[in-house]
Design a protein around this motif. Structure first.
Motif, PDB file in Angstrom:
ATOM      1  N   ILE A  46       8.804   4.217  13.127  1.00 35.76           N
ATOM      2  CA  ILE A  46       7.558   3.918  12.419  1.00 35.76           C
ATOM      3  C   ILE A  46       7.731   4.114  10.923  1.00 35.76           C
ATOM      4  O   ILE A  46       7.260   3.295  10.117  1.00 35.76           O
ATOM      5  CB  ILE A  46       6.417   4.808  12.974  1.00 35.76           C
ATOM      6  CG1 ILE A  46       6.054   4.356  14.390  1.00 35.76           C
ATOM      7  CG2 ILE A  46       5.183   4.761  12.060  1.00 35.76           C
ATOM      8  CD1 ILE A  46       5.096   5.284  15.118  1.00 35.76           C
ATOM      9  N   HIS A  47       8.438   5.160  10.532  1.00 42.27           N
ATOM     10  CA  HIS A  47       8.649   5.399   9.104  1.00 42.27           C
ATOM     11  C   HIS A  47       9.540   4.329   8.472  1.00 42.27           C
ATOM     12  O   HIS A  47       9.324   3.935   7.317  1.00 42.27           O
ATOM     13  CB  HIS A  47       9.241   6.791   8.884  1.00 42.27           C
ATOM     14  CG  HIS A  47       8.244   7.890   9.080  1.00 42.27           C
ATOM     15  ND1 HIS A  47       8.534   9.216   8.880  1.00 42.27           N
ATOM     16  CD2 HIS A  47       6.931   7.855   9.447  1.00 42.27           C
ATOM     17  CE1 HIS A  47       7.455   9.951   9.119  1.00 42.27           C
ATOM     18  NE2 HIS A  47       6.482   9.136   9.470  1.00 42.27           N
ATOM     19  N   THR A  48      10.514   3.846   9.220  1.00 44.12           N
ATOM     20  CA  THR A  48      11.335   2.737   8.717  1.00 44.12           C
ATOM     21  C   THR A  48      10.466   1.493   8.506  1.00 44.12           C
ATOM     22  O   THR A  48      10.558   0.814   7.482  1.00 44.12           O
ATOM     23  CB  THR A  48      12.484   2.416   9.698  1.00 44.12           C
ATOM     24  OG1 THR A  48      13.329   3.550   9.810  1.00 44.12           O
ATOM     25  CG2 THR A  48      13.294   1.217   9.202  1.00 44.12           C
ATOM     26  N   ALA A  49       9.622   1.205   9.493  1.00 47.01           N
ATOM     27  CA  ALA A  49       8.721   0.062   9.350  1.00 47.01           C
ATOM     28  C   ALA A  49       7.740   0.271   8.203  1.00 47.01           C
ATOM     29  O   ALA A  49       7.337  -0.695   7.533  1.00 47.01           O
ATOM     30  CB  ALA A  49       7.957  -0.155  10.661  1.00 47.01           C
ATOM     31  N   ALA A  50       7.360   1.513   7.934  1.00 45.71           N
ATOM     32  CA  ALA A  50       6.470   1.808   6.809  1.00 45.71           C
ATOM     33  C   ALA A  50       7.159   1.523   5.481  1.00 45.71           C
ATOM     34  O   ALA A  50       6.557   0.917   4.570  1.00 45.71           O
ATOM     35  CB  ALA A  50       6.032   3.271   6.876  1.00 45.71           C
ATOM     36  N   ARG A  51       8.415   1.949   5.359  1.00 43.16           N
ATOM     37  CA  ARG A  51       9.157   1.662   4.119  1.00 43.16           C
ATOM     38  C   ARG A  51       9.387   0.163   3.970  1.00 43.16           C
ATOM     39  O   ARG A  51       9.346  -0.380   2.852  1.00 43.16           O
ATOM     40  CB  ARG A  51      10.481   2.429   4.110  1.00 43.16           C
ATOM     41  CG  ARG A  51      10.269   3.931   3.925  1.00 43.16           C
ATOM     42  CD  ARG A  51      11.558   4.699   3.740  1.00 43.16           C
ATOM     43  NE  ARG A  51      12.316   4.782   4.973  1.00 43.16           N
ATOM     44  CZ  ARG A  51      13.536   4.282   5.164  1.00 43.16           C
ATOM     45  NH1 ARG A  51      14.145   3.616   4.196  1.00 43.16           N
ATOM     46  NH2 ARG A  51      14.136   4.418   6.328  1.00 43.16           N
ATOM     47  N   ALA A  52       9.594  -0.521   5.081  1.00 45.90           N
ATOM     48  CA  ALA A  52       9.742  -1.982   5.033  1.00 45.90           C
ATOM     49  C   ALA A  52       8.454  -2.638   4.548  1.00 45.90           C
ATOM     50  O   ALA A  52       8.489  -3.613   3.776  1.00 45.90           O
ATOM     51  CB  ALA A  52      10.130  -2.518   6.401  1.00 45.90           C
ATOM     52  N   ALA A  53       7.322  -2.123   4.987  1.00 45.69           N
ATOM     53  CA  ALA A  53       6.039  -2.668   4.531  1.00 45.69           C
ATOM     54  C   ALA A  53       5.895  -2.528   3.023  1.00 45.69           C
ATOM     55  O   ALA A  53       5.451  -3.457   2.331  1.00 45.69           O
ATOM     56  CB  ALA A  53       4.892  -1.958   5.246  1.00 45.69           C
ATOM     57  N   ILE A  54       6.275  -1.358   2.499  1.00 45.07           N
ATOM     58  CA  ILE A  54       6.227  -1.166   1.042  1.00 45.07           C
ATOM     59  C   ILE A  54       7.149  -2.166   0.350  1.00 45.07           C
ATOM     60  O   ILE A  54       6.784  -2.789  -0.654  1.00 45.07           O
ATOM     61  CB  ILE A  54       6.632   0.274   0.680  1.00 45.07           C
ATOM     62  CG1 ILE A  54       5.621   1.269   1.241  1.00 45.07           C
ATOM     63  CG2 ILE A  54       6.754   0.434  -0.834  1.00 45.07           C
ATOM     64  CD1 ILE A  54       6.041   2.728   1.091  1.00 45.07           C
ATOM     65  N   ALA A  55       8.364  -2.331   0.902  1.00 46.98           N
ATOM     66  CA  ALA A  55       9.337  -3.262   0.309  1.00 46.98           C
ATOM     67  C   ALA A  55       8.807  -4.684   0.290  1.00 46.98           C
ATOM     68  O   ALA A  55       9.154  -5.470  -0.610  1.00 46.98           O
ATOM     69  CB  ALA A  55      10.653  -3.200   1.086  1.00 46.98           C
ATOM     70  N   HIS A  56       7.968  -5.037   1.241  1.00 48.81           N
ATOM     71  CA  HIS A  56       7.406  -6.386   1.313  1.00 48.81           C
ATOM     72  C   HIS A  56       6.075  -6.505   0.575  1.00 48.81           C
ATOM     73  O   HIS A  56       5.354  -7.484   0.753  1.00 48.81           O
ATOM     74  CB  HIS A  56       7.260  -6.821   2.775  1.00 48.81           C
ATOM     75  CG  HIS A  56       8.567  -7.192   3.412  1.00 48.81           C
ATOM     76  ND1 HIS A  56       9.433  -6.260   3.920  1.00 48.81           N
ATOM     77  CD2 HIS A  56       9.165  -8.403   3.583  1.00 48.81           C
ATOM     78  CE1 HIS A  56      10.510  -6.874   4.405  1.00 48.81           C
ATOM     79  NE2 HIS A  56      10.377  -8.165   4.214  1.00 48.81           N
ATOM     80  N   GLY A  57       5.763  -5.493  -0.209  1.00 58.49           N
ATOM     81  CA  GLY A  57       4.612  -5.600  -1.101  1.00 58.49           C
ATOM     82  C   GLY A  57       3.279  -5.211  -0.511  1.00 58.49           C
ATOM     83  O   GLY A  57       2.235  -5.514  -1.098  1.00 58.49           O
ATOM     84  N   VAL A  58       3.278  -4.547   0.651  1.00 55.32           N
ATOM     85  CA  VAL A  58       2.012  -4.124   1.243  1.00 55.32           C
ATOM     86  C   VAL A  58       1.430  -2.973   0.426  1.00 55.32           C
ATOM     87  O   VAL A  58       2.089  -1.944   0.223  1.00 55.32           O
ATOM     88  CB  VAL A  58       2.200  -3.694   2.716  1.00 55.32           C
ATOM     89  CG1 VAL A  58       0.917  -3.088   3.271  1.00 55.32           C
ATOM     90  CG2 VAL A  58       2.629  -4.886   3.557  1.00 55.32           C
ATOM     91  N   THR A  83       0.467   3.509   8.220  1.00 55.15           N
ATOM     92  CA  THR A  83       0.986   4.737   7.613  1.00 55.15           C
ATOM     93  C   THR A  83       0.991   4.681   6.092  1.00 55.15           C
ATOM     94  O   THR A  83       0.850   5.712   5.422  1.00 55.15           O
ATOM     95  CB  THR A  83       2.404   5.021   8.147  1.00 55.15           C
ATOM     96  OG1 THR A  83       2.313   5.364   9.537  1.00 55.15           O
ATOM     97  CG2 THR A  83       3.092   6.140   7.403  1.00 55.15           C
ATOM     98  N   VAL A  84       1.141   3.502   5.519  1.00 55.21           N
ATOM     99  CA  VAL A  84       1.176   3.385   4.054  1.00 55.21           C
ATOM    100  C   VAL A  84      -0.127   2.817   3.509  1.00 55.21           C
ATOM    101  O   VAL A  84      -0.173   2.280   2.407  1.00 55.21           O
ATOM    102  CB  VAL A  84       2.398   2.573   3.581  1.00 55.21           C
ATOM    103  CG1 VAL A  84       3.681   3.311   3.934  1.00 55.21           C
ATOM    104  CG2 VAL A  84       2.418   1.173   4.181  1.00 55.21           C
ATOM    105  N   GLY A  85      -1.199   2.954   4.294  1.00 49.78           N
ATOM    106  CA  GLY A  85      -2.528   2.633   3.783  1.00 49.78           C
ATOM    107  C   GLY A  85      -3.039   1.244   4.060  1.00 49.78           C
ATOM    108  O   GLY A  85      -4.127   0.880   3.590  1.00 49.78           O
ATOM    109  N   ALA A  86      -2.295   0.432   4.828  1.00 48.52           N
ATOM    110  CA  ALA A  86      -2.786  -0.905   5.167  1.00 48.52           C
ATOM    111  C   ALA A  86      -3.884  -0.798   6.215  1.00 48.52           C
ATOM    112  O   ALA A  86      -4.024   0.209   6.909  1.00 48.52           O
ATOM    113  CB  ALA A  86      -1.647  -1.781   5.678  1.00 48.52           C
ATOM    114  N   VAL A  87      -4.661  -1.861   6.343  1.00 42.35           N
ATOM    115  CA  VAL A  87      -5.736  -1.953   7.332  1.00 42.35           C
ATOM    116  C   VAL A  87      -5.281  -2.919   8.414  1.00 42.35           C
ATOM    117  O   VAL A  87      -4.990  -4.085   8.133  1.00 42.35           O
ATOM    118  CB  VAL A  87      -7.040  -2.446   6.678  1.00 42.35           C
ATOM    119  CG1 VAL A  87      -8.140  -2.597   7.726  1.00 42.35           C
ATOM    120  CG2 VAL A  87      -7.478  -1.488   5.579  1.00 42.35           C
ATOM    121  N   LEU A  88      -5.205  -2.445   9.643  1.00 43.47           N
ATOM    122  CA  LEU A  88      -4.675  -3.249  10.740  1.00 43.47           C
ATOM    123  C   LEU A  88      -5.718  -4.236  11.256  1.00 43.47           C
ATOM    124  O   LEU A  88      -6.879  -3.880  11.454  1.00 43.47           O
ATOM    125  CB  LEU A  88      -4.233  -2.331  11.875  1.00 43.47           C
ATOM    126  CG  LEU A  88      -3.488  -3.004  13.035  1.00 43.47           C
ATOM    127  CD1 LEU A  88      -2.148  -3.537  12.568  1.00 43.47           C
ATOM    128  CD2 LEU A  88      -3.298  -2.003  14.187  1.00 43.47           C
TER     129      LEU A  88
END
Length: 524
Positions: A46-58, A83-88
């Protein structure tokens, strides 16, 4: 929650995976095919996917949609973004491209997770080919294959400290998700719910139904639905329960997996349990680990509760009531209640929740009197996204949520849900409630599933037509006699239609609009 976990309750979903890993370091969190993750491994994914989300501009507050079946990738992608503040924004997998595009457009989703190949459908290609306006959407990621690998690879560009800072910045009252209603009563509406509302509600729900660390929970309910995501994925993380996601409901596969994985918890609409109970090879599978079964969203016969306890061997069976606008839950019938109580009520209100029954003129009714169910509590939605008029209509003075359901409270405060206001029909001046009639028909030994709708009638205005799924041929006169022994004459259906299955949405709710259109088209 119970004392064993109350001190571990996180304040936001951004903390959930870390808390679960700390509380249950050696426990299996997920089994998906050949892949098995412990809670620390799930946290890392989940944390890897969270960092990926940040990398993709989320960014915090961005809407991130997911249109895909249940899988470990769904869990990692969704919770990584949250985890990084997005709304699902979960999207119903049964939707056609135009319907999915409507949700994407209205929610303002900027990123979409989907599938290139599920049951022969390329969701991403179908969406592109539809030519629909996708609003703010700027990127689509497939959850399996090279697209997912490339998405995760971008995480290497983002340090863990940045992810941790983003997670720490998420506040309990921030919006966690926008879940769209099923749309059975018209255009779907986006229900807004916060982190704190979700965590508090499902910690309470978990305690009431008896979910506990070490349970193994077969996740049949789709993740795009409140019950699949919140009473499934999130409840498992809150309680140290192993997740066993299933992408589709297949009775053959379900039976085999329940035996192989020693499943202890299974929840779903009555059709799921009917499918297991009447499966020709059920006896060949060892289901003895099953201890907790939850059902609802449709009429539940007493016999079904007894069969789940007796034939399937699950001692604890509960029913519950809720709607998306209440976070998914309003009441829970205790799992150790007698079969009649479990079948015919949905239990008392959750702690801290109020239920009242109201007449059309606004009077609050006494115990035993049917009227509209209204609910008040901290888990009632923040409102409908970008629809203040609909919000004002749904949540009235004093914070009471109008459910649109008809029901009654008994002397104990246990709620019985009679029907939807829109499903009631009038026979010769008398109100007929389909759920009451369906419950009677379901007690007939030949009837497996039932739905009753009102059809136009020249003399009486409307009459009942019953659509039935049966074990075999059944005589209409016999059904009429059965119903007449148990119901007032105006409630007895005037016609019976046998069908292979009833139309239901993914949450198990009957799509009675389809049946009403059918009887009008046949000139019933």
């Amino acid at each position: 929650m119970q004392g064993r976990t109350s001190h571990q309750l996180p304040t936001t979903l951004a903390e959930l995976a870390e808390r679960a890993a700390t509380a249950h370091p050696g426990r299996e969190a997920l089994a998906d095919g050949e892949v098995r993750w412990t809670f620390p491994r799930l946290r890392d994914e989940i944390h890897t996917a969270a960092r990926a989300a940040i990398a993709h501009g989320v960014r915090p507050g961005d809407r991130v949609a997911i249109w895909a079946p249940n899988s470990r990738h769904w869990i990692a992608a969704a919770l990584g973004a949250v985890t990084v503040g997005a709304v699902l924004v979960p999207v119903n997998t049964r939707y056609k491209p135009a319907e999915a595009a409507d949700i994407l457009r209205r929610s303002g989703a900027r990123l979409l997770f989907t599938e290139h190949d599920f049951l022969g459908t390329d969701y991403a290609a179908a969406l592109r080919a539809s030519g629909e306006d996708l609003g703010a959407l700027r990127a689509t990621v497939a959850l399996h294959g090279p697209g997912w690998d490339a998405y995760l690879a971008a995480a290497a560009r983002v340090p863990e400290a940045e992810r941790a800072d983003r997670a720490a910045a998420v506040r309990p009252d921030d919006l966690a998700d926008v879940l769209y209603t099923s749309g059975t009563t018209g255009r779907s509406k986006g229900v807004m719910t916060t982190h704190a509302q979700t965590l508090s509600l499902y910690s309470t729900w978990s305690r009431l139904v008896g979910l506990r660390p070490g349970d193994r929970y077969l996740l049949v309910n789709p993740f795009f639905h409140t019950f699949g995501y919140k009473a499934g994925v999130l409840a498992c993380l809150l309680n140290g329960v192993t997740m066993l996601p299933e992408p589709v409901y297949d009775p053959d596969r379900i039976l085999a997996r329940m035996a192989a994985e020693r499943v202890t918890c299974l929840m779903g609409p009555p059709t799921v349990f009917h499918g297991l109970l009447h499966h020709p090879r059920r006896a060949a599978h060892d289901l003895s680990a099953l201890r907790l079964a939850g059902t609802g969203a449709a009429a539940v016969p007493t016999a079904l509760v007894e069969e789940i306890r007796g034939t399937l061997g699950a001692p604890h069976v509960f029913t519950a009531y809720g709607l998306t606008e209440s976070g998914g839950v309003v009441s829970v019938c205790p799992p150790d209640a007698d079969a009649d109580t479990v079948a015919h009520t949905v239990g008392p209100a959750l702690p801290g929740t109020e239920i009242r029954v109201v007449a059309p003129d606004g009077r609050v009714l006494e115990a035993g009197e049917p009227g509209e169910i209204q609910v008040r509590g901290p888990h009632v939605m923040r409102g409908y996204l970008d629809d203040p008029a609909a919000t004002a209509e749904a949540v009235v003075d004093g914070g009471w949520l109008r459910t649109g359901d008809i029901g009654a409270l008994d002397g104990r405060g246990y709620l019985t849900v009679t029907d939807r206001l829109k499903d009631m029909y009038v026979v010769g001046g008398f109100n007929a409630y389909p759920a009451e009639i369906e419950n009677v028909l379901l007690r007939h030994e030949a009837v497996l599933d039932a739905a009753v709708v009102g059809a136009p009638d020249e003399r009486l205005g409307e009459v009942g037509v019953a659509f039935l799924v049966t074990r075999g041929p059944v005589d209409e006169a016999e059904l009429t006699a059965w119903a007449r022994e148990r119901l007032a004459n105006f409630k007895v259906p005037r016609r019976y239609v046998t069908v292979p299955e009833l139309p239901r949405n993914a949450g198990g709710k009957l799509l009675k609009g389809e049946l009403r259109r059918r009887v009008r088209g046949e000139g019933a």
